[in-house]
Design an enzyme around this catalytic site. Structure first.
Site, PDB file in Angstrom:
ATOM      1  N   ARG A  32     104.411 103.752  27.974  1.00  0.00           N
ATOM      2  CA  ARG A  32     103.489 103.650  26.838  1.00  0.00           C
ATOM      3  C   ARG A  32     103.103 105.070  26.418  1.00  0.00           C
ATOM      4  NH1 ARG A  32     100.540  98.898  25.847  1.00  0.00           N
ATOM      5  NH2 ARG A  32      99.375 100.278  24.477  1.00  0.00           N
ATOM      6  N   HIS A 111     101.752  92.251  17.246  1.00  0.00           N
ATOM      7  CA  HIS A 111     100.750  91.706  18.187  1.00  0.00           C
ATOM      8  C   HIS A 111      99.593  91.067  17.433  1.00  0.00           C
ATOM      9  CE1 HIS A 111     102.909  94.803  20.341  1.00  0.00           C
ATOM     10  NE2 HIS A 111     102.544  94.221  21.468  1.00  0.00           N
ATOM     11  N   LYS A 136     109.858  91.450  19.095  1.00  0.00           N
ATOM     12  CA  LYS A 136     108.899  91.133  20.155  1.00  0.00           C
ATOM     13  C   LYS A 136     107.589  90.704  19.515  1.00  0.00           C
ATOM     14  CE  LYS A 136     105.708  93.058  23.429  1.00  0.00           C
ATOM     15  NZ  LYS A 136     105.046  94.224  23.964  1.00  0.00           N
ATOM     16  N   ARG A 174     104.546  83.869  30.555  1.00  0.00           N
ATOM     17  CA  ARG A 174     105.021  85.018  31.335  1.00  0.00           C
ATOM     18  C   ARG A 174     105.972  84.551  32.447  1.00  0.00           C
ATOM     19  NH1 ARG A 174     102.415  89.497  29.829  1.00  0.00           N
ATOM     20  NH2 ARG A 174     100.481  89.275  28.682  1.00  0.00           N
ATOM     21  N   LYS A 281      89.833  64.832  39.293  1.00  0.00           N
ATOM     22  CA  LYS A 281      90.526  63.845  40.139  1.00  0.00           C
ATOM     23  C   LYS A 281      90.314  62.404  39.666  1.00  0.00           C
ATOM     24  CE  LYS A 281      90.427  66.676  44.324  1.00  0.00           C
ATOM     25  NZ  LYS A 281      90.100  66.752  45.742  1.00  0.00           N
ATOM     26  N   ASP A 318      94.643  63.908  49.986  1.00  0.00           N
ATOM     27  CA  ASP A 318      93.538  64.534  50.736  1.00  0.00           C
ATOM     28  C   ASP A 318      93.154  63.682  51.937  1.00  0.00           C
ATOM     29  OD1 ASP A 318      93.102  66.735  49.086  1.00  0.00           O
ATOM     30  OD2 ASP A 318      91.626  65.697  47.838  1.00  0.00           O
ATOM     31  N   MET A 408      80.792  77.026  53.949  1.00  0.00           N
ATOM     32  CA  MET A 408      81.939  77.620  53.262  1.00  0.00           C
ATOM     33  C   MET A 408      81.594  79.047  52.817  1.00  0.00           C
ATOM     34  SD  MET A 408      84.329  75.801  50.504  1.00  0.00           S
ATOM     35  CE  MET A 408      83.206  75.518  49.182  1.00  0.00           C
ATOM     36  N   GLN A 461      97.759  67.977  52.906  1.00  0.00           N
ATOM     37  CA  GLN A 461      97.740  67.386  51.559  1.00  0.00           C
ATOM     38  C   GLN A 461      98.805  68.025  50.674  1.00  0.00           C
ATOM     39  OE1 GLN A 461      96.519  68.948  48.585  1.00  0.00           O
ATOM     40  NE2 GLN A 461      96.006  70.846  49.630  1.00  0.00           N
TER      41      GLN A 461
END
Ligand code: NAP
Length: 486
Positions: A32, A111, A136, A174, A281, A318, A408, A461
């Site tokens: 760059r 861009h 591009k 990507r 879920k 699970d 946790m 799981q």
């Protein structure tokens, strides 16, 4: 091709970065030139480079840093072409002033850092009409569906194209871009050195996602939830696919709106299967046309598998993984759980799932929860008992399950069960795996209790998901190592 962009401020720094980039799994290095505080010494950099170079001098209007005027920019780009840089990236204003050469691929670039414009096709057509060998375009994704618009535009371009959806929602472009025809995908040298929003590292693109071996036929799997940043699923599943030789890739998708994600992205992309996490879920179970009895009883699916003629099958791995983990430890210690009293602390989705699994093993389930009304309502629905949190140590339990987030990371000094409540011969099961040895597990062990941490459930799981998706036995050892669990 994978390209590492480097944004040095000086020629000496450029030399250092070129040497570092040479050891990374990339095919191309983008320099760059707009980031330099001095005039780039292009002959020196070309002589030093161990990989092909792409020269770019991005204007401020296109998100770059170049301070000079259009003549200065054109003169730098022309020097790169004349020196034989294999690739030179130029914007619409400079292109007409450049003398192109057969030694250099000239890339016309454009861009949009705010959106994917409604007239994207028109914009790409105009880009293709400019002088230049390739085009591009990099646009800012505001939803996962924007990746599909980028793939569509790559396909419609009349010249070889590089298409990128930038930002958090553009990660798919990507990873899958090269398999959809994008000539280059950009990956940073190191984490924190991204030249555009949403860039992964070149090493992740090459080693974790194996982008160069992906094709249109590669099965696409992933995690959908909000948040997903903490998840290790992409490490575990991609390692498992690679080890088992399955042509598949696994991507993380943060999606605030599940229905929108499924309808505008997962279905049109042809996603083959999904791990589903909080808070989707229950919605995943509703989406599934076919469901396993366990998922139905739990009321939540953490796994979706696409069906051959459309629609999804919903499973819950699970609960099964947790019960596997508990049963194996009980067998190994000669403990019989059937007919015994078990305490499940918590009243959320996992407490419900584990309670059900233990109920099916023939255990007598009792719930305790910070908010007692939630425990009472779940217990009433399932036919279980409840106990006050303050009272949990005054009972005889064969097994105590922590199905809360207490202990946790980062609140690792907390435990939902009192240290003086443990008795030798009991079992303890923690759903938490970060940290592995929670206070709950440590205190249980210190009292001679057989304690099981949440890693077995976590890996189990994921392994069961792999088996549902591929019909093969999961490479559990590979998955354990990929999760970084010793
Ligand atoms: P959830 O539905 O949000 O339920 C959370 C439960 O934790 C509720 O009962 C809540 O009590 C309780 N809780 C939260 N903070 C608390 C605090 N400071 N003090 C006391 N109680 C507290 O979550 P979930 O989906 O059931 O998940 C529960 C646990 O399972 C989490 O730790 C999660 O990491 C773990 N998990 C592990 C795996 C694995 O593979 N090992 C997989 C999934 C989940 P209230 O009702 O009072 O709010």
């Amino acid at each position: 091709m994978i390209c590492i962009p480097i944004s040095p401020a000086s020629n000496d720094q450029a030399a250092e970065l070129l040497a570092l980039a040479a050891t990374e799994p990339a095919d191309l290095i983008e320099i760059r030139m707009d980031c330099f505080d001095e005039r780039p010494d292009l002959p020196r950099l070309l002589a030093l480079a161990q990989k092909p170079l792409l020269a770019t001098c991005r204007s401020k209007a296109e998100g770059g840093k170049f301070n000079g005027d259009i003549q200065d920019r054109t003169s730098l780009l022309q020097e790169a072409i004349d020196l034989g840089f294999p690739y030179v990236d130029a914007e619409a204003d400079c292109l007409p002033g450049l003398r192109r050469s057969s030694e250099s691929v000239t890339i016309a670039s454009w861009h949009d850092f705010t959106s994917v414009p409604a007239d994207l096709d028109e914009k790409i057509k105009n880009l293709c009409d400019l002088p230049g060998d390739w085009v591009k375009f990099a646009v800012m994704a505001t939803s996962h569906a924007d990746n599909l618009r980028v793939f569509d535009a790559i396909g419609k371009a009349s010249k070889p194209a590089i298409g990128i959806a930038m930002g958090e929602f553009g990660e798919t472009s990507r990873i899958l871009g090269p398999s959809r025809g994008s000539r280059i995908t950009f990956g940073s040298l190191r984490q924190g050195e991204e030249s555009a929003p949403g860039q992964l590292t070149a090493r992740e693109l090459a080693d974790l996602y194996r982008v160069k071996s992906l094709t249109r036929d590669t099965a696409v799997y992933g995690l959908v939830g909000d948040p997903v940043g903490h998840s290790m699923g992409h490490r575990i599943h991609n390692a498992a696919f690679a080890a088992a030789g399955v042509d598949a890739v696994y991507i993380r998708w943060r999606a605030p709106n599940f229905v929108d994600f499924m309808e505008r992205f997962a279905v049109p992309l042809g996603v083959a299967g999904l791990s589903v996490t909080i808070p989707h879920k229950e919605a995943a179970l509703r989406t599934a046309g076919m469901t396993s009895p366990l998922a139905r009883d739990i009321g939540a699916a953490n796994t979706l598998t696409s069906l051959p003629h459309g629609g999804w099958r919903g499973d819950n791995t699970d609960a099964a993984a947790a019960i596997d983990s508990i049963s194996a430890a009980a067998r190994g210690s000669g403990i019989v759980l059937t007919g015994k009293d078990v305490l499940v602390i918590g009243a959320g989705g996992v407490a419900r799932a584990l309670g059900l699994g233990l109920d099916r093993l023939g255990c007598r389930v009792t719930l305790a929860n910070r908010t007692p009304e939630r425990a009472r309502s779940l217990a009433l629905e399932m036919g279980w008992r409840t106990v006050e949190m303050a009272d949990v140590a005054n009972h005889e339990w064969m097994l105590v399950v922590n199905a809360t987030s207490v202990g946790m990371h980062p609140n690792i000094s907390a435990s939902p069960f009192p240290a003086d409540g443990w008795r030798a011969g009991m079992m303890a099961f923690d759903t938490i795996y970060c940290p592995r040895r929670t206070r709950f597990v440590r205190e249980a062990e210190a009292s001679g209790v057989i304690a099981i941490d949440g890693t077995g459930m976590f890996l189990g799981q994921a392994a069961r998901q792999f088996e549902l998706w591929t019909g093969r036995t999961a490479p559990r050892e590979t998955m354990r190592l990929a999760a970084g669990l010793e």
